[in-house]
Design an enzyme around this catalytic site. Structure first.
Site, PDB file in Angstrom:
ATOM      1  CB  SER A   1      -5.901  -3.944  -6.469  1.00 37.69           C
ATOM      2  OG  SER A   1      -7.366  -4.307  -5.642  1.00 37.69           O
TER       3      SER A   1
ATOM      4  N   GLY B   1      -4.178 -13.352  -6.038  1.00 36.79           N
ATOM      5  CA  GLY B   1      -2.864 -12.468  -5.694  1.00 36.79           C
ATOM      6  C   GLY B   1      -2.746 -11.422  -6.542  1.00 36.79           C
TER       7      GLY B   1
ATOM      8  CD  GLU C   1     -15.126  -3.270 -16.036  1.00 37.69           C
ATOM      9  OE1 GLU C   1     -14.683  -2.088 -16.444  1.00 37.69           O
ATOM     10  OE2 GLU C   1     -16.016  -4.060 -16.443  1.00 37.69           O
TER      11      GLU C   1
END
Ligand SMILES: Cc1cc2nc3c(=O)[nH]c(=O)nc-3n(C[C@H](O)[C@H](O)[C@H](O)COP(=O)(O)OP(=O)(O)OC[C@H]3O[C@@H](n4cnc5c(N)ncnc54)[C@H](O)[C@@H]3O)c2cc1C
Length: 418
Positions: A145, A142, A395
């Site tokens: 990003s 969760g 990344e």
């Protein structure tokens, strides 16, 4: 000042040495480790550790004074050299690149957000006798990003002057080799991102160096993956894990700033072009293999002919070469900026976006053109196709890096454009 496109000597030397390593040591084992996930290529790790030490340093974090030769009066080559090394190793095998001993993302975080004392304390170990690893743990279920949503908590125990960490991190590259104590490895560390104040959002984010073997910390799972199977990807739980006060990277108090979060971003500004470099290596491997197979079948690329005279395969190959070369130039620009301490968030994300796209497209096209040879496990093309996708995920995914690029160009903040 004239622009010099000649690669400087430290770079050509690294390319030469790592090409041999790729051909002689990595490629012959590439399929084996793809099919024996979670086995560790000890011979390679030990060899690379000795070789990197002989070349002057086994950590992939650049040294403060760079790796350049002062007499040449060039700017330091730290990140440009590392990008070249990574490209060459990823040409051999992307998973093997991740098994290269050294600081990896963990050392990059210390390098980006640590004090001089912390750098001296935590980075010296990578040049010692045993190969040693470090990893960075930011992602949580969760909170991938949007990593400002992390829930791992760090609380200061004022009696003992220690930080107490609780939480669970997932998808940690090299997490097992960095944290678990193996006889053949030196003591590594993981850099754990946590919040020191859940109400403070990004301002509360801090990174902590957690030494290998710390009590209360456990590798709870190793992922089984689509590609880069030679690289361990760990889930790590932290239950009342105690770390010394001085292991915090950055300020121990919450000011009304986002310095903690900026530390994470500074790490990525340094490392995203390196991820891009690894994508270029995989794409180059696939493209060279295609050209070899075409040549064996009498197909030569007739450079210089007008497009209407070329076959569709020739046009495809030339297009792929253009994509590859332009991506590499973006990597070199982003790393050159990092070496020269110029803000490179835009160029770092651009190179990462471009490389994620290009390596995915090239490996897919190579499989397509090769037909059954591309799909067969007799050759590595299908493997490179599977390995490639990760360039676009870790990344910061392609979408997230596109957002970073858009924010930089349009002058929006993270809140204004998300
Ligand atoms: C093999 C592997 C190794 C990894 N290594 C590390 C590591 O060493 N350390 C570490 O901390 N993490 C690591 N990661 C985690 C990786 O960085 C995350 O998977 C990645 O950031 C995406 O986060 P998520 O998986 O939570 O996906 P989500 O954030 O849930 O995203 C899912 C999809 O939605 C899209 N999306 C999300 N938000 C937006 C938006 N605002 N606009 C448009 N699209 C959006 C994403 O691009 C993605 O396509 C690794 C992951 C993998 C697979």
């Amino acid at each position: 000042m004239p622009i010099d496109f000649e690669a400087p000597k430290p770079i050509t030397q690294a390319q030469f040495m790592l090409k041999t390593v790729g051909e002689e040591m990595i490629r012959p084992k590439s399929r084996y480790y793809d099919e024996h996930e979670h086995e560790i290529p000890w011979d390679y790790i030990e060899f690379m550790h000795s070789a990197m030490r002989a070349m002057g340093g086994s950590s992939l974090a650049p040294r403060e004074n760079g790796n350049g030769n002062d007499k040449e009066k060039r700017p330091p080559l730290g990140y440009q050299l590392i990008a070249t090394q990574i490209e060459s190793l990823a040409w051999g095998d992307l998973g093997f690149y991740h098994c290269l001993p050294g600081g990896g993302l963990g050392a990059a975080a210390v390098f980006a957000a640590g004090t001089q004392e912390q750098k001296a304390k935590f980075l010296a170990r990578f040049n010692e006798d045993k190969p040693t690893f470090a990893a960075m743990c930011i992602t949580e279920a969760g909170a991938g990003s949007d990593n400002s949503a992390i829930r791992t908590r760090a609380v200061l125990d004022e009696k003992t002057n220690e930080w107490v960490l609780n939480g669970e991190k997932i998808f940690v590259t090299g997490g097992d080799k960095s944290f678990t104590e193996y006889e053949k490895l030196g003591k590594g560390f993981i850099v754990v991102w946590a919040t020191i104040d859940p109400m403070a959002g990004r301002a509360g984010m801090r990174a902590f160096v957690v030494e290998g073997g710390t009590s209360g910390v456990r590798v709870v799972k190793l992922e089984y993956k689509l590609g880069i199977r030679c690289s361990d990807t760990a889930a790590i739980s932290l239950v009342d894990a105690r770390v010394p006060f001085d292991n915090i990277l950055g300020s121990p108090t919450v000011e009304n700033t986002t310095t903690g979060f900026k530390g994470a971003m500074a790490t990525f500004d340094a490392t995203r072009p390196l991820v891009a470099a690894s994508g270029v290596g995989v794409a180059r491997a696939a493209l060279e293999f295609l050209k070899e197979k075409l040549a064996e079948n009498g197909v030569q690329i007739r450079y210089g002919l007008p497009p209407q005279k070329l076959t569709s395969i020739e046009r495809d190959v030339i297009d792929m070469e253009i994509m590859l070369k332009s991506t590499w130039l973006m990597v070199i620009k982003a790393t050159w900026m990092a070496d020269n301490k110029k803000p490179n968030a835009l160029e770092a994300s651009m190179s990462k976006v471009k490389s994620g796209d290009v390596v995915t497209k090239i490996t897919q096209k190579v499989v397509e053109i090769l037909g059954p040879l591309g799909y067969s496990r007799e050759f590595l093309a299908e493997k490179w196709f599977r390995d490639a996708k990760i360039t676009d995920i870790y990344e910061g995914t392609g979408q997230i890096n596109r957002l970073v690029v858009a924010r930089q160009i349009l002058g929006y903040s993270g809140k204004e454009l998300r």
